[in-house]
Enzyme design. Structure first.
Site, PDB file in Angstrom:
ATOM      1  N   ARG A 135       0.799  -1.222   0.000  1.00  0.00           N
ATOM      2  CA  ARG A 135       0.000   0.000   0.000  1.00  0.00           C
ATOM      3  C   ARG A 135       0.838   1.280   0.000  1.00  0.00           C
ATOM      4  O   ARG A 135       0.687   2.123  -0.872  1.00  0.00           O
ATOM      5  CB  ARG A 135      -0.925   0.033   1.244  1.00  0.00           C
ATOM      6  N   HIS A 175      -7.510  -3.220  -7.603  1.00  0.00           N
ATOM      7  CA  HIS A 175      -7.254  -2.532  -6.329  1.00  0.00           C
ATOM      8  C   HIS A 175      -8.554  -2.389  -5.526  1.00  0.00           C
ATOM      9  O   HIS A 175      -9.206  -1.340  -5.556  1.00  0.00           O
ATOM     10  CB  HIS A 175      -6.659  -1.146  -6.604  1.00  0.00           C
ATOM     11  N   TYR A 193     -16.569  14.320 -13.148  1.00  0.00           N
ATOM     12  CA  TYR A 193     -16.415  15.523 -13.954  1.00  0.00           C
ATOM     13  C   TYR A 193     -15.071  15.590 -14.687  1.00  0.00           C
ATOM     14  O   TYR A 193     -14.954  16.305 -15.676  1.00  0.00           O
ATOM     15  CB  TYR A 193     -16.552  16.780 -13.080  1.00  0.00           C
TER      16      TYR A 193
END
Length: 745
Positions: free
Chosen positions: A29, A75, A119
């Site tokens: 990680r 993931h 967006y």
């Protein structure tokens, strides 16, 4: 099935579980791999974009599409972590070489966050495609199963340069953290080439190529002499200053313009810097500032501070370095995953790991290419040979009953069952010995290949294949040849993507700021019941005396160079400089005292405030809830520490009254149950501030002191007790440590 219970030590289970968790966070990680400089989430995002075909010459795709696909395939840790990683890889003010090309609002250097993933859009830039993903189809790295073993993902990307140095990295794992500054691609490429030409090169010699960090925000590194030790050990502190220019302002004023900021200042720290500069003016640390404006735009940072005509500009700039984050420190801890475990590495070690990885990738790449060229050579030779006996081949094909019979004749020379036009053809067919691959190619060959030009092209292609085989064998057999190939790729990347250095590296003198001493003057301290404090000049107080005394809880004169003492119910003394308290107009709001002191309004309450200067002239009377009393010399509170113990308290006791001893004649203690005890102040002994004191009143049950009153030498004092007026002068004078008289209501 019979139940099986395994007995074990709880501590052993916890230890193993924690170690497993810690290693998972460290390896999978939080920390980057030294080979490609990427954390797992970054690697998976880039690989997923590659698999989706979102390349630099293709249209942008919605970030939500990329995030969703990455989360579903590779993931499974939540979309926010994936999108955050994607956003950071697009931000050119954080990365020396952005690995994702973003389209839309991906945040800015002043700390504004990116728009929602629905967006924004993204795609791979050319550098990522060519330097990280171009050779994945050539078996250059190992592919491992994803979390549910339904997909394959690369364990590492075949990066062609030390991305760990170029883009740096920051991450917090369990018990460890990494913090690597970004560097200049051109300089890193030169250093890698120098190492490949001479592996015995020292870190000092490598620094002839890599001068130091190259932050995207520019700035000036001022401790050049410390860099060698930092790059040797992988640990240290880099001091960075912003770039300051001086411009002529209006009406003869001077403008201090900040055009580059220290790398640690990016984000919310820019607004913090502006507030710190404003606070310097408000707190009268400097009187030189006329105006502050942030004129930053997409073109870059531009913070303008307008100064007075007669301002000492150099001293002001040094003050900014000392008092704000215009000079900041970047903590270096070059920790990364190397050979499957976390390791702190110096500059040479990082380059060595990357070069070793480059040779591994190149070996696998050219082994794969060589194998393909040899297969191609075999087929080409078969086709050329077949073209030379094309009539015989056609005769075999026309005379065979099926594909298997024709193939057996081409490979093994078996002519049984095949009809030939002549015995000579049969004899020639029996001598054929094409390979399996050649036979399949011949059987699949199209007739247009027999055209003269096509045959000539085939021969030319065969010659090219032979040249490739010779070249690949040379690369694989000679390390110098492979090194030259790697260097050539580095040179190509350098020429196409390297940019000039942005950060200046130098040894700068320590900033020396001479603080101008404020002209000493007497002011009036005001603090209302909400804890907002301010100071005003004496004339303003005289004009508004009645309103000031009515609206504020504490009002007293003090020097602007002195300190204010705040006594709390927990027995603490908090001091604050008068210079830290805003000085202004009478109607100004002021500032909460807990903003400029260690006072915590949630855990304690202020019960007295006084000027430290006046305390030196008087003694103080302390009374606690359990009726412990003492007199303390005010000089004991002449301290410079922000917080000290003003008195010692018993368990569950608290201070309810602190007063300056002036003209008080007698003290009256009133308990919660209505007992009043009056005795002379002379009966209270003087003790040190760290003493508990003596008992002033005896209690029965859970009674305690509720109020403390004092009688003066002159005048009668009336108090209101439960809607009944009580004259303190008419109360019977007794001795200390008595029970007192109960007032009936």
């Amino acid at each position: 099935m019979e139940e099986k219970i395994i007995k074990t030590e709880y501590s052993e289970v916890m230890q193993k579980s924690f170690i497993d968790y810690a290693m998972s966070v460290i390896i999978a990680r939080a920390l980057p791999d030294v080979r490609d400089g990427l954390k797992p989430v970054q690697r998976r995002v880039l690989y997923d974009m590659h698999e989706l075909g979102i390349k630099y010459d293709k249209p942008y795709r919605k970030s939500a599409r990329i995030v969703g696909d990455t989360m579903g395939k590779y993931h499974p840790h939540g979309d926010s972590s994936i999108y955050d990683a994607l956003v950071v890889m697009t931000q050119e003010f954080k990365k020396g070489l952005p690995l994702v090309d973003g389209h839309g609002n991906f945040g800015n250097i002043e700390g504004d966050g990116a728009a929602a993933m629905r967006y924004t859009e993204a795609r791979l830039p050319k550098v990522t495609q060519e330097a990280f993903l171009a050779d994945l189809d050539k078996d250059v790295v190992d592919f491992v199963p994803n979390f549910d073993e339904t997909e394959k993902e690369p364990s590492v990307l075949p990066a062609k340069f030390p991305n760990l140095l170029v883009n740096g990295s920051e991450g917090i794992a369990v018990g460890m953290a990494t913090s690597i500054p970004p560097h200049n691609l051109g300089e890193v490429a030169d250093a890698v080439k120098a190492y490949m030409l001479d592996e015995s090169i020292t870190t000092k010699e490598l620094m002839n190529y890599i001068k130091g960090p190259d932050f995207p925000t520019g700035g000036i590194v001022i401790n050049q002499d410390d860099l060698l030790d930092i790059y040797e050990t992988g640990i240290g502190k880099i001091k960075v200053r912003g770039k300051v220019d001086i411009e002529k302002g209006k009406a003869g004023k001077t403008n201090v313009v900040i055009s580059q900021i220290p790398y640690p200042m990016i984000g919310a720290n820019i607004s913090k810097f502006l507030m710190d500069v404003a606070a310097l003016s408000e707190s009268k640390k400097t009187m030189d500032i006329v105006d502050i404006s942030n004129q930053s735009s997409k073109e870059g940072i531009r913070i303008v501070i307008e100064l007075r005509k007669d301002a000492d500009v150099d001293n002001f700039i040094n003050m900014l370095y000392k008092k704000t984050r215009l000079e900041d420190t970047f903590g270096v801890n070059m920790l990364a995953i190397a050979d499957g475990r976390p390791e702190v590495m110096g500059l040479k070690q990082i380059i060595k790991h990357n070069v070793d990885f480059q040779f591994q990738v190149a070996t696998r790449k050219y082994t794969t290419l060589l194998s393909k060229e040899r297969d191609r050579k075999e087929i080409q030779e078969g086709l050329i040979k077949a073209c030379n006996v094309i009539d015989l081949v056609i005769e075999i094909l026309r005379g065979s009953k099926d594909r298997a019979m024709a193939k057996a004749c081409l490979v093994e020379g078996k002519t049984t069952g095949i009809k030939f036009r002549s015995k000579e053809s049969k004899v020639m067919a029996a001598q054929l010995c094409f390979t399996e691959k050649q036979a399949n190619a011949i059987l699949e060959m199209r007739l247009y290949k027999l055209i003269g030009l096509e045959l000539e092209a085939l021969i030319n292609e065969h010659e090219e294949t032979l040249a490739n085989i010779y070249r690949y064998e040379d690369i694989l057999e000679r390390r110098d040849s492979m090194a030259q190939v790697i260097i050539n790729e580095l040179d190509q990347l350098r020429s196409e993507f390297a940019i000039p250095r942005r950060t200046v590296i130098e040894n700068a003198a320590e900033a020396v700021y001479v603080e101008k001493k404020a002209e000493e003057m007497e002011v009036v301290f005001l603090m209302d019941r909400f804890g907002y404090a301010r100071t005003i000049d004496l004339t303003a107080y005289e004009r508004n005396k009645e309103a000031a005394d009515t609206e504020n809880k504490y009002v007293f004169p003090c020097k602007n160079t002195g300190r204010i003492c705040l006594f709390t119910n927990t027995g603490q003394l908090h001091t604050l400089k008068v210079s830290d308290i805003p000085f202004g107009k009478f109607r100004d709001k002021g500032i909460p005292v807990d903003n400029i002191s260690n006072f915590s309004g949630e855990k304690e309450a202020i019960i007295a405030a006084a000027s430290q200067t006046s305390l030196n002239l008087y003694r103080m009377i302390f009374v606690t809830k359990q009726a412990m009393m003492k007199i303390v010399d005010g000089g004991e509170f002449d301290v410079t520490k922000r917080t000290v113990a003003a008195t010692k308290l018993s368990e569950e006791d608290e201070v309810i009254s602190v007063e300056i001893l002036d003209d008080q004649k007698q003290v009256v203690l009133q308990s919660a149950e209505g007992y009043f005890l009056k005795f002379n102040v002379e009966e209270i002994p003087e003790k040190k501030k760290n003493a508990i004191g003596v008992r002033g009143m005896r209690f029965t049950g859970k009674d305690f002191v509720e109020n403390v009153y004092y009688t003066r030498i002159t005048g009668e004092q009336m108090i209101s007790y439960r809607d009944k007026q009580v004259s303190l002068s008419k109360l019977k004078t007794a001795k200390r440590d008595g029970k007192g008289t109960k007032i009936r209501v």
